[in-house]
Design an enzyme around this catalytic site. Sequence first.
Site, PDB file in Angstrom:
ATOM      1  N   ARG A   1       6.301  -0.745  -4.393  1.00  0.00           N
ATOM      2  CA  ARG A   1       6.431  -1.381  -2.857  1.00  0.00           C
ATOM      3  C   ARG A   1       4.682  -1.914  -3.381  1.00  0.00           C
ATOM      4  O   ARG A   1       5.208  -2.891  -2.535  1.00  0.00           O
ATOM      5  CB  ARG A   1       5.345  -0.476  -1.578  1.00  0.00           C
ATOM      6  CG  ARG A   1       6.392   0.734  -1.739  1.00  0.00           C
ATOM      7  CD  ARG A   1       4.971   1.914  -0.844  1.00  0.00           C
ATOM      8  NE  ARG A   1       4.859   1.180   0.877  1.00  0.00           N
ATOM      9  CZ  ARG A   1       5.660   1.315   1.720  1.00  0.00           C
ATOM     10  NH1 ARG A   1       6.691   1.943   2.093  1.00  0.00           N
ATOM     11  NH2 ARG A   1       4.758   1.356   3.274  1.00  0.00           N
TER      12      ARG A   1
ATOM     13  N   LYS B   1       7.494  -4.281  -1.491  1.00  0.00           N
ATOM     14  CA  LYS B   1       9.174  -4.388  -1.708  1.00  0.00           C
ATOM     15  C   LYS B   1       8.555  -3.936   0.190  1.00  0.00           C
ATOM     16  O   LYS B   1       9.532  -4.229   0.865  1.00  0.00           O
ATOM     17  CB  LYS B   1       8.724  -2.446  -2.237  1.00  0.00           C
ATOM     18  CG  LYS B   1      10.313  -2.554  -1.561  1.00  0.00           C
ATOM     19  CD  LYS B   1      11.014  -3.178  -2.838  1.00  0.00           C
ATOM     20  CE  LYS B   1      12.753  -2.491  -2.346  1.00  0.00           C
ATOM     21  NZ  LYS B   1      13.832  -3.627  -2.677  1.00  0.00           N
TER      22      LYS B   1
ATOM     23  N   TRP C   1      -2.329  -3.194  -1.639  1.00  0.00           N
ATOM     24  CA  TRP C   1      -2.043  -4.407  -2.020  1.00  0.00           C
ATOM     25  C   TRP C   1      -2.549  -5.344  -1.371  1.00  0.00           C
ATOM     26  O   TRP C   1      -3.332  -5.468   0.176  1.00  0.00           O
ATOM     27  CB  TRP C   1      -0.585  -4.937  -1.631  1.00  0.00           C
ATOM     28  CG  TRP C   1      -0.082  -5.713  -1.195  1.00  0.00           C
ATOM     29  CD1 TRP C   1       0.570  -6.552  -2.955  1.00  0.00           C
ATOM     30  CD2 TRP C   1      -0.066  -6.953  -0.533  1.00  0.00           C
ATOM     31  NE1 TRP C   1       1.121  -8.017  -2.583  1.00  0.00           N
ATOM     32  CE2 TRP C   1       0.600  -8.017  -1.239  1.00  0.00           C
ATOM     33  CE3 TRP C   1      -0.263  -7.461   0.460  1.00  0.00           C
ATOM     34  CZ2 TRP C   1       1.235  -9.334  -0.341  1.00  0.00           C
ATOM     35  CZ3 TRP C   1      -0.181  -8.753   1.453  1.00  0.00           C
ATOM     36  CH2 TRP C   1       0.721  -9.913   0.277  1.00  0.00           C
TER      37      TRP C   1
ATOM     38  N   LYS D   1      16.292 -15.475  -5.609  1.00  0.00           N
ATOM     39  CA  LYS D   1      16.183 -13.986  -6.843  1.00  0.00           C
ATOM     40  C   LYS D   1      14.971 -14.968  -7.880  1.00  0.00           C
ATOM     41  O   LYS D   1      14.147 -13.998  -8.706  1.00  0.00           O
ATOM     42  CB  LYS D   1      16.947 -14.108  -7.886  1.00  0.00           C
ATOM     43  CG  LYS D   1      18.033 -12.928  -6.177  1.00  0.00           C
ATOM     44  CD  LYS D   1      17.554 -11.571  -6.496  1.00  0.00           C
ATOM     45  CE  LYS D   1      16.769 -11.157  -5.588  1.00  0.00           C
ATOM     46  NZ  LYS D   1      16.907 -10.759  -3.687  1.00  0.00           N
TER      47      LYS D   1
ATOM     48  N   CYS E   1       0.617  -0.951   0.047  1.00  0.00           N
ATOM     49  CA  CYS E   1       0.089   0.141   0.142  1.00  0.00           C
ATOM     50  C   CYS E   1       0.974   1.395   0.092  1.00  0.00           C
ATOM     51  O   CYS E   1       1.486   2.026   0.786  1.00  0.00           O
ATOM     52  CB  CYS E   1      -0.967   0.222   1.070  1.00  0.00           C
ATOM     53  SG  CYS E   1      -1.765  -1.090   1.265  1.00  0.00           S
TER      54      CYS E   1
ATOM     55  N   GLU F   1      11.437 -15.459  -7.064  1.00  0.00           N
ATOM     56  CA  GLU F   1      10.524 -14.728  -6.926  1.00  0.00           C
ATOM     57  C   GLU F   1      10.399 -13.829  -8.600  1.00  0.00           C
ATOM     58  O   GLU F   1       9.210 -12.959  -8.633  1.00  0.00           O
ATOM     59  CB  GLU F   1      10.548 -13.283  -5.925  1.00  0.00           C
ATOM     60  CG  GLU F   1      12.408 -12.158  -6.054  1.00  0.00           C
ATOM     61  CD  GLU F   1      12.532 -11.775  -5.120  1.00  0.00           C
ATOM     62  OE1 GLU F   1      12.033 -11.217  -4.211  1.00  0.00           O
ATOM     63  OE2 GLU F   1      13.481 -11.801  -4.416  1.00  0.00           O
TER      64      GLU F   1
ATOM     65  N   GLU G   1      20.948 -17.511  -1.763  1.00  0.00           N
ATOM     66  CA  GLU G   1      19.774 -16.430  -2.315  1.00  0.00           C
ATOM     67  C   GLU G   1      19.591 -15.689  -4.642  1.00  0.00           C
ATOM     68  O   GLU G   1      18.762 -16.305  -4.511  1.00  0.00           O
ATOM     69  CB  GLU G   1      21.318 -14.907  -2.043  1.00  0.00           C
ATOM     70  CG  GLU G   1      20.920 -14.071  -2.506  1.00  0.00           C
ATOM     71  CD  GLU G   1      19.587 -13.047  -2.229  1.00  0.00           C
ATOM     72  OE1 GLU G   1      18.536 -13.154  -1.460  1.00  0.00           O
ATOM     73  OE2 GLU G   1      18.843 -11.598  -3.017  1.00  0.00           O
TER      74      GLU G   1
ATOM     75  N   ASN H   1      -3.583   1.423   5.174  1.00  0.00           N
ATOM     76  CA  ASN H   1      -2.082   0.924   4.809  1.00  0.00           C
ATOM     77  C   ASN H   1      -2.260  -0.531   6.413  1.00  0.00           C
ATOM     78  O   ASN H   1      -2.565   0.327   7.500  1.00  0.00           O
ATOM     79  CB  ASN H   1      -0.504   1.692   4.324  1.00  0.00           C
ATOM     80  CG  ASN H   1      -0.323   0.219   4.722  1.00  0.00           C
ATOM     81  OD1 ASN H   1      -0.159  -0.739   3.951  1.00  0.00           O
ATOM     82  ND2 ASN H   1       1.494   0.418   5.139  1.00  0.00           N
ATOM     83  N   GLY H   2      -1.637  -1.583   6.302  1.00  0.00           N
ATOM     84  CA  GLY H   2      -2.165  -2.116   7.068  1.00  0.00           C
ATOM     85  C   GLY H   2      -3.047  -3.559   7.341  1.00  0.00           C
ATOM     86  O   GLY H   2      -4.001  -3.084   6.542  1.00  0.00           O
TER      87      GLY H   2
ATOM     88  N   HIS I   1      22.080 -36.083   0.597  1.00  0.00           N
ATOM     89  CA  HIS I   1      20.416 -36.665   1.212  1.00  0.00           C
ATOM     90  C   HIS I   1      19.872 -37.108   0.960  1.00  0.00           C
ATOM     91  O   HIS I   1      18.758 -36.892   1.710  1.00  0.00           O
ATOM     92  CB  HIS I   1      21.188 -35.902   2.815  1.00  0.00           C
ATOM     93  CG  HIS I   1      22.252 -36.590   3.332  1.00  0.00           C
ATOM     94  ND1 HIS I   1      23.191 -37.377   4.193  1.00  0.00           N
ATOM     95  CD2 HIS I   1      24.119 -35.438   3.097  1.00  0.00           C
ATOM     96  CE1 HIS I   1      24.249 -37.337   4.364  1.00  0.00           C
ATOM     97  NE2 HIS I   1      24.746 -36.020   4.160  1.00  0.00           N
TER      98      HIS I   1
HETATM   99  C1  F6R Z   1      13.535 -10.760  -1.375  1.00  0.00           C
HETATM  100  C2  F6R Z   1      13.089  -9.639  -1.241  1.00  0.00           C
HETATM  101  C3  F6R Z   1      12.840  -9.377   0.603  1.00  0.00           C
HETATM  102  C4  F6R Z   1      13.140  -8.393   1.504  1.00  0.00           C
HETATM  103  C5  F6R Z   1      12.601  -8.797   2.915  1.00  0.00           C
HETATM  104  C6  F6R Z   1      12.861  -8.316   4.165  1.00  0.00           C
HETATM  105  O1  F6R Z   1      14.300  -9.858  -3.165  1.00  0.00           O
HETATM  106  O2  F6R Z   1      13.577  -8.217  -1.157  1.00  0.00           O
HETATM  107  O3  F6R Z   1      13.099 -11.108   0.803  1.00  0.00           O
HETATM  108  O4  F6R Z   1      14.712  -8.658   1.823  1.00  0.00           O
HETATM  109  O5  F6R Z   1      11.416  -8.854   2.126  1.00  0.00           O
HETATM  110  O6  F6R Z   1      13.008  -7.215   3.819  1.00  0.00           O
HETATM  111  P1  F6R Z   1      13.578  -5.941   4.379  1.00  0.00           P
HETATM  112  O7  F6R Z   1      15.160  -5.842   4.248  1.00  0.00           O
HETATM  113  O8  F6R Z   1      12.911  -4.448   4.302  1.00  0.00           O
HETATM  114  O9  F6R Z   1      13.255  -5.826   6.019  1.00  0.00           O
END
Ligand code: F6R
Length: 612
Positions: free
Chosen positions: A27, A607, A74, A488, A2, A491, A484, A100-101, A507
């Site tokens: 976001r 985000k 969102w 990536k 949001c 997502e 990681e 938001n929330g 295993h």
């Molecule tokens: C992956 C990604 C998320 C954030 C996670 C934590 O690319 O962006 O996994 O790393 O939501 O977010 P922050 O760092 O803002 O606490």
Amino acid sequence: MCGIVGYTGPQSAFTPIVEGLRRLEYRGYDSAGIALGTGTSLFVEKRAGKLANLEGALPANLPTVHSGIGHTRWATHGGPTDRNAHPHLDNEGKLAVIHNGIIENYSELKAELEKRGHKFESETDTESVAHLLSELRKEYKGDLTAAMRAAVKRLRGSFTLLAIHADAPQTIVGVRRNSPLVAGLGDGENFLASDVAAFINYTKRAVELGQDEVVTITPEGIAICDLDGKALALKEYEITWDAAAAQKGGFAHFMLKEIFDQPKAIADTLIGRLSDNNQIQLDELHMSDDEIKKIKRISVIACGTAYHAGMVAKYAIEKWAKVPVDVEIASEYRYRDPIVDKDSLVIAISQSGETMDLLMAVRHAKAAGARVLAVCNTNSSTIPRESDAVLYTHAGPEIAVASTKAFLTQIVAVYLIGLKLAQVRGTLTDAQVKSLYTEMLELPGQVEQILETIEPLRELTRKFAKDNTVLFLGRGIEYPVALEGALKLKELAYIHAEGFAGGELKHGPIALIEEGTAVIAILPTKDEHALDEKMLSNIQEVKARGARVIVIAPEGAEVIGAEHIIRIPVASPLFQPVLATVPLQVFAYEIAVARGNDVDQPRNLAKSVTVE
Ligand code: F6R
């Protein structure tokens, strides 16, 4: 999650509101809406989908008005439909609310309000606030600020709320609880937004808003009070980055720009951290040498990508400072009675500083007496404000939903913490610390070198665009890098991807390998454990079962069994993650582009994850 914008001033409000919402698109959202105060009534429009849908729905003769609120939603309660989009109105259509929330007690409130004759239009939790505020505003004789104070006392949950009323449209009232809101102080105009990015084009003066503080903006000024109406002083700060830093700068996507921002982001995070007498300078820790020596254990808490940075922290801090380090997903932390006390240092890593799961874990650790150090990229966000100390990463604004440059700067920041602890606790000599720091200063140039020679990888990647599964293998400190790389790819490309520790293959996971399965293996820099040789054996094992293997390997290292080799500069084992991550980011980016996905705003993701 949001995006929220409020504007009041001399401009036609539509422009700063929609521009602001566009800057908050990163976001993540699935519908958008605005309410503009026309002087006699509210003009409201809202649409499911992207902002373009909302703009397309507006009449050509949209009235020129000078205040309003805008929202990108969102979905949580109720699907992403026109009806559920914000703003939500009272039954007279004169009061509009955006949110938001989550309002946890919304169904209770709704039942109560319905009994008093309120008719609800949507399935959202937010609408109950519009009706409640409407009643309370009448009770407080048209005073929207007083009504908001009273309303908030009735609400449970986490929320940012903004409200506007048709009878006094130049006044916008907001409040925040466990959810971001910041005010922008302009010249004859004022702003409210989820993030300073929304108004940075108009003012660099921002005002911090605390928990349960109610803010009222008019063109003349900003007033803040607590829930009992006591006036509070404005805590103003200057925004240090400019609008250009949040633009794409000629790149096709924010994510690609942010990958290319990494050399500078790492350099900015590292700069000036070693004094002339070779001492690591981290005054931000606010800890005396005695306090540092007394630390018995460290817990790193974080989510997603930041959690992977936390895993890297474990390897580096334990190796250098000889303190036990646990790393835990923040959403699990407080639900298992973690062992944490006044001798514990808790490191909370977050790009946004607003992640709800992490905020709750931070509060839990603080309540148990631990000292909490935030590693964060966003100035004055909630997690640093609630922590005992904060070490800011200097990645600059990260707009793409998938984290890239924030990750590498988080890693660099935890290296600095590790070196500081090791130096104070005497587990590394000043000469060793200087040598490691000096090597870290090479990292920006080495990342640059990878990016300069990335073109063949971009082409190669497209060959994998149709794969359904990609497995990532790492060992030692490259294990979090494998995780990681897989995150990536999931997502961005929506491909099933898993990261494994190479030693775990036999295993179980090796059963997944069949003819043609794509495997990306990260060959560690040679170390005293000869992990590189063990990874070479893993490569043989998967190759023998038909895998197509890409290997990320340091220059000069011998590689057998790879279909493709991506070379990276040679770095000490503990620093290799900074370099090995970069090709994996590019790999995920290119595949997402080839598959036609929305790279900067992948489906279902936000985000800033401000709900638990
Ligand atoms: C992956 C990604 C998320 C954030 C996670 C934590 O690319 O962006 O996994 O790393 O939501 O977010 P922050 O760092 O803002 O606490």
